[in-house]
Design an enzyme around this catalytic site. Structure first.
Site, mmCIF file in Angstrom:
data_model
loop_
_atom_site.group_PDB
_atom_site.id
_atom_site.type_symbol
_atom_site.label_atom_id
_atom_site.label_comp_id
_atom_site.label_asym_id
_atom_site.label_seq_id
_atom_site.Cartn_x
_atom_site.Cartn_y
_atom_site.Cartn_z
ATOM 1 N N ARG A 180 19.391 31.708 15.078
ATOM 2 C CA ARG A 180 19.488 31.097 16.169
ATOM 3 C C ARG A 180 18.736 32.995 17.214
ATOM 4 O O ARG A 180 17.984 31.678 18.320
ATOM 5 C CB ARG A 180 21.119 31.102 17.005
ATOM 6 C CG ARG A 180 21.880 30.472 16.558
ATOM 7 C CD ARG A 180 21.754 29.024 16.353
ATOM 8 N NE ARG A 180 21.577 28.882 17.950
ATOM 9 C CZ ARG A 180 22.690 28.409 19.461
ATOM 10 N NH1 ARG A 180 23.609 28.957 18.117
ATOM 11 N NH2 ARG A 180 22.191 28.452 20.189
ATOM 12 N N ASP A 200 31.152 20.302 11.882
ATOM 13 C CA ASP A 200 31.162 21.131 13.625
ATOM 14 C C ASP A 200 32.576 20.205 13.450
ATOM 15 O O ASP A 200 33.530 19.884 13.225
ATOM 16 C CB ASP A 200 30.744 21.013 14.079
ATOM 17 C CG ASP A 200 30.569 21.303 15.991
ATOM 18 O OD1 ASP A 200 31.287 21.833 15.565
ATOM 19 O OD2 ASP A 200 29.753 20.644 16.858
ATOM 20 N N HIS A 209 22.689 19.668 21.402
ATOM 21 C CA HIS A 209 22.799 21.277 20.558
ATOM 22 C C HIS A 209 21.183 21.817 20.457
ATOM 23 O O HIS A 209 20.935 21.330 19.272
ATOM 24 C CB HIS A 209 23.381 21.381 20.816
ATOM 25 C CG HIS A 209 24.541 23.200 20.381
ATOM 26 N ND1 HIS A 209 23.312 23.648 21.248
ATOM 27 C CD2 HIS A 209 24.950 24.283 19.844
ATOM 28 C CE1 HIS A 209 23.800 25.064 21.006
ATOM 29 N NE2 HIS A 209 24.610 25.526 20.370
ATOM 30 N N ARG A 232 24.188 25.886 30.138
ATOM 31 C CA ARG A 232 25.105 25.226 29.406
ATOM 32 C C ARG A 232 26.150 25.011 29.885
ATOM 33 O O ARG A 232 26.578 25.276 30.518
ATOM 34 C CB ARG A 232 25.589 26.510 28.153
ATOM 35 C CG ARG A 232 27.091 25.808 27.369
ATOM 36 C CD ARG A 232 27.340 26.759 26.011
ATOM 37 N NE ARG A 232 26.377 26.988 25.424
ATOM 38 C CZ ARG A 232 27.248 27.227 24.200
ATOM 39 N NH1 ARG A 232 28.276 27.222 23.767
ATOM 40 N NH2 ARG A 232 26.416 27.174 22.777
HETATM 41 N N1 NVA Z 1 30.358 20.820 19.643
HETATM 42 C C1 NVA Z 1 31.038 21.527 19.526
HETATM 43 C C2 NVA Z 1 29.866 22.820 19.786
HETATM 44 C C3 NVA Z 1 29.521 24.216 19.801
HETATM 45 C C4 NVA Z 1 28.300 25.207 19.689
HETATM 46 C C5 NVA Z 1 30.641 21.943 21.408
HETATM 47 O O1 NVA Z 1 30.733 21.566 22.226
HETATM 48 O O2 NVA Z 1 32.161 22.813 20.865
HETATM 49 N N1 CP Z 2 26.951 27.645 17.739
HETATM 50 C C1 CP Z 2 27.108 27.750 18.708
HETATM 51 O O1 CP Z 2 26.861 27.161 19.967
HETATM 52 O O2 CP Z 2 28.081 28.902 20.011
HETATM 53 P P1 CP Z 2 28.016 29.795 20.886
HETATM 54 O O3 CP Z 2 29.282 28.262 21.056
HETATM 55 O O4 CP Z 2 29.609 31.053 19.953
HETATM 56 O O5 CP Z 2 27.572 29.795 21.808
#
Ligand code: NVA
Ligand code: CP
Length: 309
Positions: free
Chosen positions: A294, A226, A131, A104
């Site tokens: 997930r 989102d 993602h 990540r």
């Molecule tokens: N767009 C959000 C998704 C979190 C799962 C982020 O990148 O923070």
């Molecule tokens: N949706 C998602 O990726 O959640 P987290 O940021 O908690 O992993």
């Protein structure tokens, strides 16, 4: 049966999958969820996360434990990564210790670098650009609700320039779904991703970018949102609120969607901003099934990339 074509591959973008591979992954995820199939693999998954995570971290860990494998948390703060060791060197070392690595990161290029310097599968566990693991679970959830993906229309309302919007564009196009992104003009998706999604969709399905959320949700069976400010964009969170307000998924917007429409959100959610409490807690919301998926979708992904039979 686990297909062989994904063995040893990376998943950096939704577009790394063919339509057939996506269908196969979703079939496998459904079999794993129902218990029709159970798989074993005594391998080691590494998690290298530069950003916070609840769902991705825990669902990957749980998926790997359920497969009989182990998980190493490669916290950047306690490894040499935080002291500036080049990613090329870190990648070549980790390649010798673990079997598969989920990352990540703030920068998609980090993923590309890891993929270049390792033999093991690299998984995008969220980047600035995409993602894909979330979209695998999203598609599994939509399939469960409608028994099909082909011809279903999904509208995403909110920040069209973020990772979720990009992976949904590509994932829906691959699945033969119609996808509409409704966002302020200055927050529309990357043109390169829109073109990629259109090329995947061909004349099979629609890819539309608009500023009109009400028009977009008309005839939609899935309404998705989102956060308005993603991780790393916290300093602009307040100034984004008035810009994104017309894209809030609330009861008024949902009244324009298909009567059978479901609501999805990748979570975490900011109630009162991109979604109202009434909608996320309401009868159309599928967010908890979506979060559960997930784990199933990633179990299918890990097994496929490792070639587990
Ligand atoms: N767009 C959000 C998704 C979190 C799962 C982020 O990148 O923070
Ligand atoms: N949706 C998602 O990726 O959640 P987290 O940021 O908690 O992993």
């Amino acid at each position: 049966m686990v297909m062989g074509s994904l063995k040893g591959r990376d998943l950096l973008s939704m577009a790394d999958l063919t339509a057939e591979e996506l269908q196969e992954l979703l079939r496998l995820a459904a079999q794993l969820k129902s218990g029709a199939l159970s798989l074993r693999c005594e391998k080691i998954l590494g998690l290298l996360f530069y950003k916070a995570s609840t769902r991705t971290r825990v669902s990957f860990t749980s998926a790997m434990y359920r497969l009989g494998g182990q998980v190493l948390d490669l916290n950047p703060n306690v490894t040499q990564v935080s002291r500036g060791e080049p990613l090329e060197d870190t990648a070549r070392v980790l390649d010798r210790y673990i079997d598969i690595l989920a990352i990540r990161t703030f920068d998609q290029h980090d993923l590309e670098k890891f993929a270049e310097y390792t033999e093991i599968p690299i998984i995008n566990a969220l980047s600035d650009r995409e993602h894909p693991c979330q979209v695998l679970a999203d598609l599994q959830t939509i399939q469960e609700s409608f028994n099909t993906l082909e011809g279903i229309t999904l509208t995403y309302a909110g920040d069209g320039s973020n990772n979720m919007a990009h992976s949904l564009l590509l994932g829906c196009a691959l699945a033969g779904m119609n996808v509409r992104i409704a966002s302020p003009v200055e927050y529309q998706p990357l043109e390169s991703i829109v073109q990629q999604a259109k090329a995947i969709a061909g004349d099979r399905s629609e890819v539309a970018i608009t500023t009109d959320a009400i028009a977009a949700v008309q005839g939609s069976q899935v309404v998705y949102t989102d956060v308005w400010a993603s991780m790393g964009q916290e300093s602009s969170a307040q100034s984004r609120i008035p810009i994104f307000q017309p894209y809030q998924v609330n009861e008024q917007l949902m009244a324009h969607a298909d009567k059978t429409a479901i609501v999805l959100h990748c979570l975490p959610a900011h109630r009162g901003e991109e979604i109202t409490n009434g909608v996320i807690e309401g009868s159309q919301s599928r967010v908890w099934d979506q979060a559960e998926n997930r784990m199933h979708a990633q179990q299918a992904l890990i097994a496929s990339l490792l070639g587990v039979k």
